[in-house]
Structure formats: structure tokens, C-alpha cells
Scaffold this motif. Structure first.
Motif, PDB file in Angstrom:
ATOM      1  N   ALA A 123       0.543 -35.952   4.739  1.00  0.00           N
ATOM      2  CA  ALA A 123       0.974 -35.831   3.375  1.00  0.00           C
ATOM      3  C   ALA A 123       2.516 -35.630   3.022  1.00  0.00           C
ATOM      4  CB  ALA A 123       0.446 -34.875   2.377  1.00  0.00           C
TER       5      ALA A 123
ATOM      6  N   GLU B 260      -5.044 -43.960   1.834  1.00  0.00           N
ATOM      7  CA  GLU B 260      -5.209 -42.277   1.883  1.00  0.00           C
ATOM      8  C   GLU B 260      -6.505 -42.020   2.505  1.00  0.00           C
ATOM      9  OE1 GLU B 260      -4.125 -38.498  -0.985  1.00  0.00           O
ATOM     10  OE2 GLU B 260      -4.658 -40.504  -2.144  1.00  0.00           O
TER      11      GLU B 260
ATOM     12  N   GLU C 141      -8.736 -38.607   2.772  1.00  0.00           N
ATOM     13  CA  GLU C 141      -9.126 -37.305   2.365  1.00  0.00           C
ATOM     14  C   GLU C 141     -10.110 -36.558   3.308  1.00  0.00           C
ATOM     15  OE1 GLU C 141     -10.354 -37.459  -1.605  1.00  0.00           O
ATOM     16  OE2 GLU C 141      -8.650 -38.324  -2.507  1.00  0.00           O
TER      17      GLU C 141
ATOM     18  N   SER D 134      -4.358 -34.519   1.963  1.00  0.00           N
ATOM     19  CA  SER D 134      -4.747 -35.550   2.874  1.00  0.00           C
ATOM     20  C   SER D 134      -3.901 -36.306   3.663  1.00  0.00           C
ATOM     21  CB  SER D 134      -5.157 -36.812   1.909  1.00  0.00           C
ATOM     22  OG  SER D 134      -3.896 -37.153   1.005  1.00  0.00           O
TER      23      SER D 134
ATOM     24  N   TRP E 232      -2.436 -40.247   5.352  1.00  0.00           N
ATOM     25  CA  TRP E 232      -2.217 -41.555   5.203  1.00  0.00           C
ATOM     26  C   TRP E 232      -2.553 -42.334   6.319  1.00  0.00           C
ATOM     27  CZ3 TRP E 232      -1.485 -43.928   0.481  1.00  0.00           C
ATOM     28  CH2 TRP E 232      -1.610 -43.066  -0.708  1.00  0.00           C
TER      29      TRP E 232
END
Length: 403
Positions: free
Chosen positions: A59, A80, A82, A104, A106
Motif C-alpha cells: 500500500a 486492490e 484486501e 491491502s 495492489w
């Protein structure tokens, strides 16, 4: 006047060897502070853009791309995640990063990170030369190092700088400039590799799937809605060309099969390769007026998705110390670079090694080894402490936790 042995001479505060994400991000950060750089690379821009690499960003790394003005494309085209799924014992186990640590990751390919950075350098008027050869780095133990190279048109050029940064990847020539008697190299070779494919197929899962089975390890990743990236453990000497599509899909399906009936969505295989990996760190990361960053100083197995993130963290720290060194603090500011960078490097080495031994089957492994791994996996996913540890490591560490 230009030196008789070169056609042109240019002077900048910082010369950067290597125009991958690390080198370009460093140039971008310094450029924002008004410090001019020249970046060179032996590869063409197209060669870098078409070499598929890691695709997971922490992140903080994603935020840095956006907040420093590189690009916000990751918000439009990235995904994204999570959490992540571990499959073992025939069952899925999801680790919820958001719930556990509030962060999170990416999914955003390294090729896209490179393209964003290269475009930003063009936009901002930065100087980047691709496709050079015969690179020499001279006088790095002085306060006036030089870089010489041959341009694609055959002309010879020299860069005079105050500092040189070696960000020239895992086959770095800059790392070899540290005298052999003054450097220490730590490393570990692994007795297995990854067989990687790009397939034209829909997504099989919304997030990454790490699979452990009696048949071996597999990783199910994504790229776009129609192109997916997948890997399975193989022998390092395996030939990618020896595997027809049917055999590849049969192997992958066996490694993710479970009681829930999960199956991968198949399609034509566009690319296949065997990826060897190892752990490596060279110390020191600075010698005289030269600093090393990214894969030039360290590499990690891809299991923990740390490589690109470590490189971007290196240059974030390095930009800070270089700005202070070029300012009132002087060269002593560079003494901060190695301890700040290495703390994260060794944490990442530990996590990447841990993930690798947790999920892969070592050659000659016994039934005891397999059952022990299952016990360790159960400890990780079956307790909040275990899940939190994995989530903290995978999403990256807050800067405050690194002193």
C-alpha cells in the motif's frame, strides 16, 4: 571542452546506472526536489516494458506512486487485494489483510510501474538514455566520480557527478566495483524453481491463491480480466519447451484441487518460462561516492512479493539521504543509508525465506516433512496471531515500526 576520448561531457549531481523502477523512481524523487540526474540503461525501453515481472505492490508503494505525481493509473487499472487465500489440505483459508492490519496490496504489474515512471520522466524533462553499452564507472572513491558509456549511435559520452547510484539489477556490474576484500555476499540457492505461464483465460479467483499439496506448490495470480499469471514448483533444470498445454493445466489443476471442487479456468498459454530464484544480499550498500539500490544489492525469492517493494523503499531512503548530502549535511548524511535500508532488507529476506520453506516441497522430502508443513500452515491460518503476522509481513511494515 569535451575530453578527447569522448564526444560530450555532462555534469549533474547524481548519475544513475539502471533505468528500471528503482533507478527511475530515484530520479523522479530527486527531480521533484530540483536535483538533476542522468539515468542510463543497457536495455531498450521496449525490452524493459515487455519483460514480465512481479505484480504486487505494498500500500505504501502504491501511495508513493500517486502522491509523488508519478501516475494515478493504478487506481484505474490496478486491483486492490484486501487479502490472500492459502489452500492446503484440500481446503481454502483466506487471510483478511484489511480486517487484521487495516491495509491491502495492489495487483499492478512491474511493467506498468516502469511505464508510469518512464512516462513521468519524459513529462518532467528528465534525461534517460536507453540502449547504451560499454558502461564504465570511474573514480568512485573520490568526490568526482565519472560514468562513461556508448550511445546507440556509437558516440561516446561522459557524465561527471557528485554521486553515482548502481540500480542495475541482479546482474549488476556496479556491485562488483566494491573491492572483493571489502564486500560480504550472503546468499542461498534454492533446489527448486517456478514454472510460470501467462494464459488467455478468465480469472479463477478474485485474489492471489497460494496452494500447498502433496503434488507440490502452485500460485494463482491475475493480470487482467482475460490474461492470467500462474506458477507451479518445478525442477530448476526443467525445460519450459518440454511442457505441452495439456500437461501444464493437468499439473496446475492437481495442485489446487480440493474438497470445495475449486478448478482453474483454462485457456491458451501465451508464454511459459522457468524462473530460478535465490536469496542474496551484498554489504556494504555504499562504497565511496557510489550507493547500490534494489536488485543490485539484494534479491529475494518471489514467494513473498518483496523484490519490487524493497527496491522502491531503497530509493525512497536514498533520495532522502542524497538530498541531505547535497545540502548542508554533507557526505556524512550517506552514512544513514545502509542501516535504514538493510533493516527492511533483512526482514524481507526472512519473510521470503519463511514463505518459501512453508509452501514448497524440498527434493527428497519425507511424509513427516509434508505433515510438519501442514501443522505450520494450520498454526498460521488457525490463530489470529498467525494470520496477523502474515498480514503484517505481506502488506509491508509501517515506517514507524522500522525505527
Amino acid at each position: 571542452m569535451a575530453d578527447a576520448t569522448v564526444d560530450t561531457v555532462a555534469s549533474v549531481p547524481v548519475a544513475v546506472i539502471g533505468a528500471g523502477p528503482a533507478g527511475l523512481m530515484l530520479a523522479h524523487l530527486l527531480g521533484r526536489a530540483g536535483v538533476e540526474t542522468i539515468v542510463i540503461d543497457t536495455r531498450s525501453r521496449r525490452e524493459i516494458e515487455t519483460t514480465h515481472r512481479a505484480g504486487i505492490l505494498e500500500a505504501d508503494a502504491a501511495r508513493d506512486l500517486i502522491e509523488t505525481g508519478v501516475s494515478d493509473r493504478i487506481l484505474r487499472e490496478g486491483h486492490e487485494h484486501e487479502g490472500v487465500e492459502f489452500r492446503f489440505g484440500g481446503r481454502p483459508h483466506r487471510i483478511d489483510f484489511k480486517e487484521l492490519v487495516g491495509e491491502s496490496v495492489w495487483l499492478y504489474p512491474q511493467t506498468d510501474v516502469f511505464t508510469d515512471l518512464a512516462d513521468a520522466r519524459d513529462r518532467d524533462g528528465g534525461t534517460v538514455h536507453f540502449g547504451v553499452k560499454d558502461t564504465e564507472v570511474l573514480d568512485i572513491t573520490t568526490d568526482a566520480p565519472r560514468v562513461r558509456y556508448t550511445a546507440p549511435d556509437g558516440s561516446r559520452h561522459e557524465i561527471r557527478a557528485r554521486y553515482v547510484v548502481g540500480a542495475d539489477g541482479s546482474r549488476s556490474m556496479c556491485r562488483d566495483l566494491v573491492p572483493e576484500e571489502r564486500r560480504v555476499r550472503y546468499g542461498r540457492e534454492y533446489p527448486f524453481a517456478w514454472f510460470g505461464i501467462m494464459a488467455e483465460a478468465p480469472k479463477s479467483a478474485p485474489e492471489l491463491v497460494y496452494a500447498h499439496s502433496e503434488h507440490g506448490f502452485a500460485l494463482i495470480s491475475q493480470r487482467t480480466e482475460t490474461v492470467q499469471r500462474m506458477y507451479f514448483q518445478c525442477d530448476p533444470e526443467e525445460s519450459a519447451d518440454a511442457w505441452p498445454d495439456d500437461r501444464i493445466w493437468e499439473t496446475l489443476q492437481a495442485r489446487v484441487a480440493g474438497q470445495d471442487g475449486f478448478r482453474l479456468k483454462e485457456g491458451p498459454i501465451l508464454e511459459r518460462t522457468v524462473l530460478r530464484f535465490r536469496s542474496f544480499v551484498q554489504e556494504p550498500m555504499r562504497w565511496g561516492s557510489m550507493a547500490l539500490a534494489g536488485d543490485a544489492a539484494h534479491t529475494v525469492p518471489p514467494t513473498g512479493a518483496r523484490g519490487l517493494n524493497l527496491a522502491l523503499h531503497d530509493v525512497k531512503v536514498l533520495a532522502d539521504v542524497l538530498l541531505r548530502a547535497l545540502g548542508s549535511a554533507g557526505e556524512a548524511a550517506l552514512d544513514d543509508y545502509q542501516p535504514r535500508a538493510l533493516q527492511r532488507v533483512w526482514r524481507a529476506q526472512n519473510f521470503s525465506y519463511w514463505m518459501t520453506q512453508l509452501l514448497h516441497t524440498a527434493p527428497g522430502g519425507t511424509p513427516f516433512d509434508l505433515r510438519r508443513q501442514l501443522g505450520e500452515l494450520d498454526n498460521v491460518v488457525g490463530t489470529r496471531a498467525g494470520r496477523t503476522y502474515l498480514a503484517e509481513q505481506y502488506t509491508g511494515w509501517p515506517a514507524a515500526s522500522l525505527g
